[in-house]
Design an enzyme around this catalytic site. Sequence first.
Site, PDB file in Angstrom:
ATOM      1  CB  SER A 119      -0.947   0.012   1.199  1.00 44.58           C
ATOM      2  OG  SER A 119      -2.046  -0.835   0.962  1.00 44.58           O
TER       3      SER A 119
ATOM      4  CE  LYS B  46      -4.553   2.055  -0.450  1.00 47.54           C
ATOM      5  NZ  LYS B  46      -3.945   0.742  -0.272  1.00 47.54           N
TER       6      LYS B  46
ATOM      7  CB  SER C 132      -4.342   1.947   3.975  1.00 48.69           C
ATOM      8  OG  SER C 132      -3.586   1.459   2.892  1.00 48.69           O
TER       9      SER C 132
END
Length: 403
Positions: free
Chosen positions: A76, A79, A136
């Site tokens: 993640s 991101k 997230s």
Amino acid sequence: MKKILSALLAALLICLSSTCAFAERLASEKDVTAVEKVADVDPALTIVAKSAILMERSTGTVLFEHDADTQMPPASITKIMTLLLVFEAIESGKLTFETEVTASEHACSMGGSQIWLEPGEVFTVHELLKAAAISSANDACVALAEAVSGTEETFVELMNSRAAELGMVNTVFKNCTGLDAEGHLSTARDIAIMSAELLSHPDIKNYSTVWMDSLRNGETELTNTNRLVRFYKGCTGLKTGSTDEAGCCLSASAERDGMELISVTLGSPNTDERFAAARKLLDYGFANYSVVQMETPADALKDIPVIHGTADSVKPVFDVPKSFLLKKGQEQQIEQKVELPENIEAPVEAGQVIGKVRVYLNGGEIGEYNIVAEAAVERMNFFTAVKKLLFEMIKTTPNERKN
């Protein structure tokens, strides 16, 4: 005799048990050692991560690295690029924080971390940024990507294009969330680069520093996946990541005394190790380095004669001096040398570079910054010469003319 044999048997069992326990500890330690124990800079700087880097944001100076260019799944942490492109879209006027985004079926189909978007549900960009940066949320990220580019596929093309512009030479994005996908790879160095770029947008800290928040009038709670936000002094973010292929990853940023550090660790075996690694790297940076803004040697500047100019001279002024990253204690070892020409030929533009200040540490040059012209000076021609002569004649008093 039976008692003696029983005692011997018990002692043997204890020894075997101890040996098995010792073997288990060795196996456990071997497993951890397989995830690199890094100590390339300082014996005390031992972290558990496959890849790591520590960078000072404003100068881009790398203070520590280990296998920083090894490609790995970024989870993640991906991101960060998604958030960067959203903030750039806001700055360009393509979106605003209050732009309403309708969730698509594709966005709602995301697994992993999410805020359980329903098809057709409407959120503002601001709300989706909270979900993406704090919790997230994969579904929120895809909704934002579609708001910027129409489809996630088009947005991923933009992600890769922007990565190339930033010099992220070892990064390939396959999605905007960081969910495991074949060929979706980055490196600690590339992640530090895009983290620094995202932190150049001050509004990100309105999201990345929030510990807890909520959506849907309090019905959906958001808790930051980065525990350093709550427990580490000066933490400014930035993004966690964890998948089966990537392990536990973290891009952590913190600011103290005008210095902002970015620590990236990839492939830690568990979440405790990733936070321990980030903390140790950040502690190392803050303990040993500082960012120093140069004090300009103002008394070294004198007006410079201008040849063939409408003014006899031009005033030099310092451009904004650079900040320099120094080891603590080196501040007194800095020397600056001013370089200016004896004269300069007209025309001169305001802000034109006319000299330099070279900065030295222990005799070695570490950088420079510019000296510029405070004002413009036109080149003398027939008309400007006549104009100047008439002006001088008007300034002359009657008494001076008699004399």
